[in-house]
Structure formats: structure tokens, C-alpha cells
Design a protein around this motif. Structure first.
Motif, short mmCIF file in Angstrom:
data_model
loop_
_atom_site.label_atom_id
_atom_site.label_comp_id
_atom_site.label_asym_id
_atom_site.label_seq_id
_atom_site.Cartn_x
_atom_site.Cartn_y
_atom_site.Cartn_z
N SER A 222 -7.49 2.74 -3.61
CA SER A 222 -7.72 2.03 -2.35
C SER A 222 -7.20 2.90 -1.22
O SER A 222 -6.49 3.89 -1.45
CB SER A 222 -6.97 0.69 -2.36
N THR A 223 -7.53 2.52 -0.01
CA THR A 223 -6.89 3.14 1.15
C THR A 223 -5.52 2.48 1.30
O THR A 223 -5.17 1.55 0.58
CB THR A 223 -7.72 2.91 2.43
N LEU A 224 -4.71 2.98 2.24
CA LEU A 224 -3.37 2.44 2.42
C LEU A 224 -3.41 0.94 2.73
O LEU A 224 -2.56 0.18 2.26
CB LEU A 224 -2.66 3.19 3.56
N ARG A 225 -4.41 0.52 3.50
CA ARG A 225 -4.49 -0.90 3.86
C ARG A 225 -4.80 -1.79 2.68
O ARG A 225 -4.53 -2.98 2.70
CB ARG A 225 -5.56 -1.11 4.94
N GLY A 226 -5.39 -1.21 1.62
CA GLY A 226 -5.80 -2.02 0.49
C GLY A 226 -4.93 -1.91 -0.74
O GLY A 226 -5.34 -2.30 -1.84
N VAL A 227 -3.70 -1.40 -0.59
CA VAL A 227 -2.87 -1.17 -1.77
C VAL A 227 -2.48 -2.45 -2.49
O VAL A 227 -2.07 -2.43 -3.65
CB VAL A 227 -1.59 -0.37 -1.41
N GLY A 228 -2.64 -3.60 -1.82
CA GLY A 228 -2.36 -4.87 -2.47
C GLY A 228 -3.32 -5.21 -3.58
O GLY A 228 -3.08 -6.13 -4.36
N SER A 229 -4.41 -4.46 -3.68
CA SER A 229 -5.39 -4.71 -4.73
C SER A 229 -5.11 -3.90 -5.99
O SER A 229 -5.88 -3.95 -6.95
CB SER A 229 -6.80 -4.39 -4.22
N GLN A 230 -4.02 -3.12 -5.99
CA GLN A 230 -3.65 -2.33 -7.16
C GLN A 230 -2.37 -2.88 -7.79
O GLN A 230 -1.67 -3.71 -7.21
CB GLN A 230 -3.44 -0.86 -6.78
N VAL A 231 -2.05 -2.40 -8.98
CA VAL A 231 -0.81 -2.74 -9.67
C VAL A 231 0.16 -1.58 -9.49
O VAL A 231 -0.22 -0.43 -9.66
CB VAL A 231 -1.06 -2.99 -11.17
N TRP A 232 1.42 -1.89 -9.16
CA TRP A 232 2.41 -0.86 -8.87
C TRP A 232 3.65 -1.03 -9.76
O TRP A 232 3.98 -2.13 -10.21
CB TRP A 232 2.80 -0.89 -7.39
N MET A 233 4.34 0.08 -10.00
CA MET A 233 5.44 0.12 -10.96
C MET A 233 6.59 -0.83 -10.63
O MET A 233 7.29 -1.33 -11.52
CB MET A 233 6.00 1.54 -11.06
N GLY A 234 6.83 -1.08 -9.35
CA GLY A 234 7.95 -1.94 -8.96
C GLY A 234 7.87 -3.33 -9.55
O GLY A 234 8.90 -4.00 -9.74
N SER A 235 6.67 -3.79 -9.88
CA SER A 235 6.51 -5.13 -10.46
C SER A 235 7.17 -5.25 -11.82
O SER A 235 7.67 -6.31 -12.18
CB SER A 235 5.02 -5.46 -10.61
N PHE A 236 7.16 -4.17 -12.58
CA PHE A 236 7.72 -4.23 -13.91
C PHE A 236 9.24 -4.34 -13.89
O PHE A 236 9.84 -5.10 -14.64
CB PHE A 236 7.29 -3.00 -14.71
N LEU A 237 9.86 -3.52 -13.00
CA LEU A 237 11.31 -3.61 -12.85
C LEU A 237 11.70 -4.99 -12.34
O LEU A 237 12.70 -5.57 -12.80
CB LEU A 237 11.80 -2.52 -11.90
N MET A 238 10.92 -5.53 -11.41
CA MET A 238 11.21 -6.86 -10.89
C MET A 238 11.10 -7.92 -11.98
O MET A 238 11.96 -8.81 -12.12
CB MET A 238 10.26 -7.21 -9.73
#
Length: 394
Positions: free
Chosen positions: A146-162
Motif C-alpha cells: 500500500s502507499t503510506l496512507r493505506g498501511v492500515g490495510s496490511q498486517v504489521w509485526m507490532g500486533s504480535f507483540l501486543m
């Protein structure tokens, strides 16, 4: 070192056939108020007319570089063009303390991916083998870049630690009411809903398309795992609720966009439920843009400062927020060095806040319940108020 890779939008040399089902070695999203956040850096609540952006589906990517989360980097994932695909993420009800070692985690992830990926047309990763260490297989729809504005549509590593941390809290969050900020795909809320005794999670974002995708992922998880592990808990669909939240508004719960009925709006009962019983806030990988970081801190100040009722178990401690992120390094002309600018800006602003205080949480003591590699650049903060606003007085 960073969890995102920048790619060209030209994918003509890639295979044009997207995979039917992809496997990722992890279990996130963010929010999309970039332009309005920059325009409202003074946080004037009377001028908070938040702007909607659609999930970046690749149609507008030709003018901007594409960002791809490392979660989705795998030989079988094909083109990086922003299309929607579905990946499977694995969770365990049993703590895996050995995975806290980064090198061990990498080996475990590599082995489990190799063992579960099947030839084309047979890529069913849901295993029935008795020695399978994973209890849940969650299918999450997300974009391939995605572009920077659309990063909410991806999965990111911080979710796993959380997710790991929320589950490790155990009895401390039993029966609790929580809000996730910038939930994106909803994976952290879904995972916490499945693995922890938390009673209800308001899974929030701002963009309508992001919320619709989040709701779809919740429904998919509910169809796969319709019943909660504990008989005292409601089904997942009744415990993880997608809601719209406006970080920039004077009242974050008031997100009126049009005169039409908003399917993600808050009811008066839900707002009251949060004010009376909501003690926990969490957010994953939402710190990457300075203007949004300002908005995040402003929103936390609004949500955390109001005290809980005197009969609430956390009345004396107050509400608490947990923020996970991965340090992303870039060369800074100001510093003439490679620095984690977004992370450093968050730390600086929290240090200057007269309302909030933040401290780091040692992740080495947190067991793992998710299938991912916990790198040294993943960090976790606890955010609390310096002083509570007690509305029970007077």
C-alpha cells in the motif's frame, strides 16, 4: 531493520496470477487521518472535520511508492500491487517461552511455514495432526502493499507483540473492557479475543473501507471459531466490535460523517459502558508519521484522563494504554545519521507531555503465543496519566 519495504508500482515482470491462499508467519493495521492530522497540528477540536480515505487497492499507487510489511514477504506471495488477498495466521493457547530468543524464533517460523505450505491448489494450512502446536488458524484479508496512507490495510509485526502481552496479563484483564486504536485489519483484537479472558474489545479505526474489512475478518474468524473457550464469555462476534473513532475530535466517539446512519457509530450505551468499565487501551504500529503521533497522544489524553468509578478495580491506578511499535530506520539529514525517527519523536513528545507518562516494558519476560519472529526493534510502552480527572467529585 525496518518492517516495511519500499517497492516500485511496476510489477510487469511478476506472475499475474495471485495466490489462492497465502501463509504468513505472524498475526495488524493503522489509521488514516494523515492529511487532516497535518492540517490540525494545533489540535483545535472545533475544526475537526475528519477526512475519509479508501483502502489503497492499487488503483492510485502509480504516483506513489508502495510499502510492504515484512509480514507479507514470502516467495509465494507474488506481486506487490496493493490487491486484497487472504493469509492465515497461527495462534497458540500455550505459551512458547523459547521463542523470546530472536534466532530461535526465526528457526521456528521457518520450519512451521515449510511444514504447512502445500502445492498450488492444495494450500490448506489448517492441520488436524495431533502434534500440531497451533490451536487457532485465523484467515485475515489484507492488501499486498500500500502507499503510506493505506498501511492500515496490511498486517504489521507490532500486533504480535501486543497480542503476546495482552494474553500474558491473564487475570488482570479478565472481564475487562478495552479499546484498540488504529486496528486496521483487526488481527490484534481478534487474537486477543480468542486467547485472553478479556470481556469486550472495541476495535476502532476511522476509515470506512478499513472498518468494513476489519468487520469481514471478524465475521470470518467467528465462522471458524464460533464459541469462546470459556463458558463465561460471549462469542467472538459479540466481544470484538468494529467502531469508528476520531483521534482529532474533541469527543473521539463522535464521528459523524454524513446524515446517513453510520454502521460503525457508537451507541449511547456503548459509550457509557466504556466510561464506566473501560480500563485498557492498546495500539500496534500506529507510530510512523509525526502528525499522527501528535493526534494519537491527544486522543490518549482525552481517553485516559477521566477516572474510573470508585467501585472499579482500577479506580486508584486509572486507565492504561499499551503501545507497541517496530523501530523503522531512515537516514536523517538533521542528525546526519540513521535513526528511528518515528519512534524517537514519540518518545520525545511523551517526555514533554504534562498529562501522560510512558515507560518501556521489557519484552524479554513476555511469552509468545503467535507465530512470528520477535526482533530487537519491536518495542512496547505503557502509557498512564500523571494525574486523573475525577468526575465523581462534586
Amino acid at each position: 531493520m525496518a518492517s516495511a519495504r519500499r517497492t516500485s508500482s511496476d510489477s510487469s515482470d511478476r506472475d499475474d496470477q495471485p495466490p489462492k491462499r497465502l501463509k504468513s508467519g505472524a498475526v495488524r493495521g493503522t489509521m488514516q487521518l494523515h492529511e487532516h492530522a497535518r492540517e490540525s497540528s494545533d489540535h483545535d477540536a472545533n475544526d475537526d472535520d475528519a477526512r475519509e480515505d479508501e483502502i489503497d487497492s492499487g488503483e492510485d499507487c502509480s504516483q506513489e511508492d508502495m510499502l510492504l510489511s515484512e509480514v507479507h514477504i514470502h516467495p509465494g506471495n507474488g506481486r506487490v500491487d496493493g490487491r486484497l488477498i487472504s493469509s492465515t495466521f497461527r495462534l497458540s493457547k500455550t505459551a512458547r517461552p523459547g521463542v523470546n530468543n530472536v534466532s530461535d524464533a526465526t528457526v521456528v517460523v521457518a520450519k512451521t511455514i515449510e511444514a504447512t505450505l502445500k502445492p498450488d491448489g492444495e494450500n490448506d494450512v489448517h492441520s488436524d495432526e495431533s502434534d500440531d502446536p497451533w490451536d487457532y488458524y485465523i484467515d485475515i484479508q489484507h492488501t499486498m502493499g500500500s502507499t503510506l496512507r493505506g498501511v492500515g490495510s496490511q498486517v504489521w509485526m507490532g500486533s504480535f507483540l501486543m497480542t503476546d502481552y495482552l494474553v500474558s496479563l491473564g487475570d488482570k484483564i479478565e472481564g475487562a473492557i478495552a479499546i484498540e486504536l488504529g486496528a486496521g485489519t483487526g488481527i490484534a483484537s481478534i487474537a486477543a479475543g480468542l486467547l485472553s479472558p478479556i470481556a469486550k474489545i472495541f476495535c476502532t479505526d476511522f476509515d470506512t473501507a478499513v472498518l468494513e474489512n476489519c468487520q469481514s475478518n471478524i465475521v470470518q474468524s467467528c465462522s471458524t471459531y464460533p464459541c469462546a473457550e470459556s463458558s463465561t464469555l460471549l462469542s467472538l462476534e459479540k466481544r470484538v466490535l468494529p467502531k469508528r473513532l476520531n483521534w482529532l475530535a474533541h469527543d473521539p466517539f463522535d464521528c459523524s460523517l454524513t446524515e446517513e446512519i453510520d454502521p460503525f457509530s457508537w451507541t449511547l450505551d456503548e459509550i457509557e459502558e466504556w466510561k464506566q468499565n473501560g480500563a485498557f487501551i492498546f495500539a500496534s504500529d500506529v507510530v510512523y508519521d509525526d502528525s499522527l503521533t501528535d493526534a494519537l497522544i491527544g486522543c490518549l489524553e482525552k481517553l485516559l484522563t477521566i477516572s474510573l468509578p470508585k467501585d472499579h478495580p482500577r479506580h486508584e491506578e486509572g486507565r492504561v494504554a499499551y503501545i507497541s511499535m517496530e523501530k523503522r530506520y531512515n537516514f536523517s539529514l538533521n542528525e546526519l545519521d540513521i535513526v528511528a525517527q518515528a519512534h524517537d519523536y514519540f518518545v520525545k513528545k511523551m517526555g514533554l507531555s504534562k498529562v501522560l507518562k510512558a515507560c518501556t516494558i521489557d519484552k524479554a519476560s513476555i511469552d509468545s503465543y503467535c507465530d512470528y519472529s520477535r526482533t530487537e526493534d519491536l518495542v512496547l510502552f505503557e502509557v498512564t496519566c500523571r494525574e486523573l480527572l475525577d468526575l465523581t467529585k462534586g
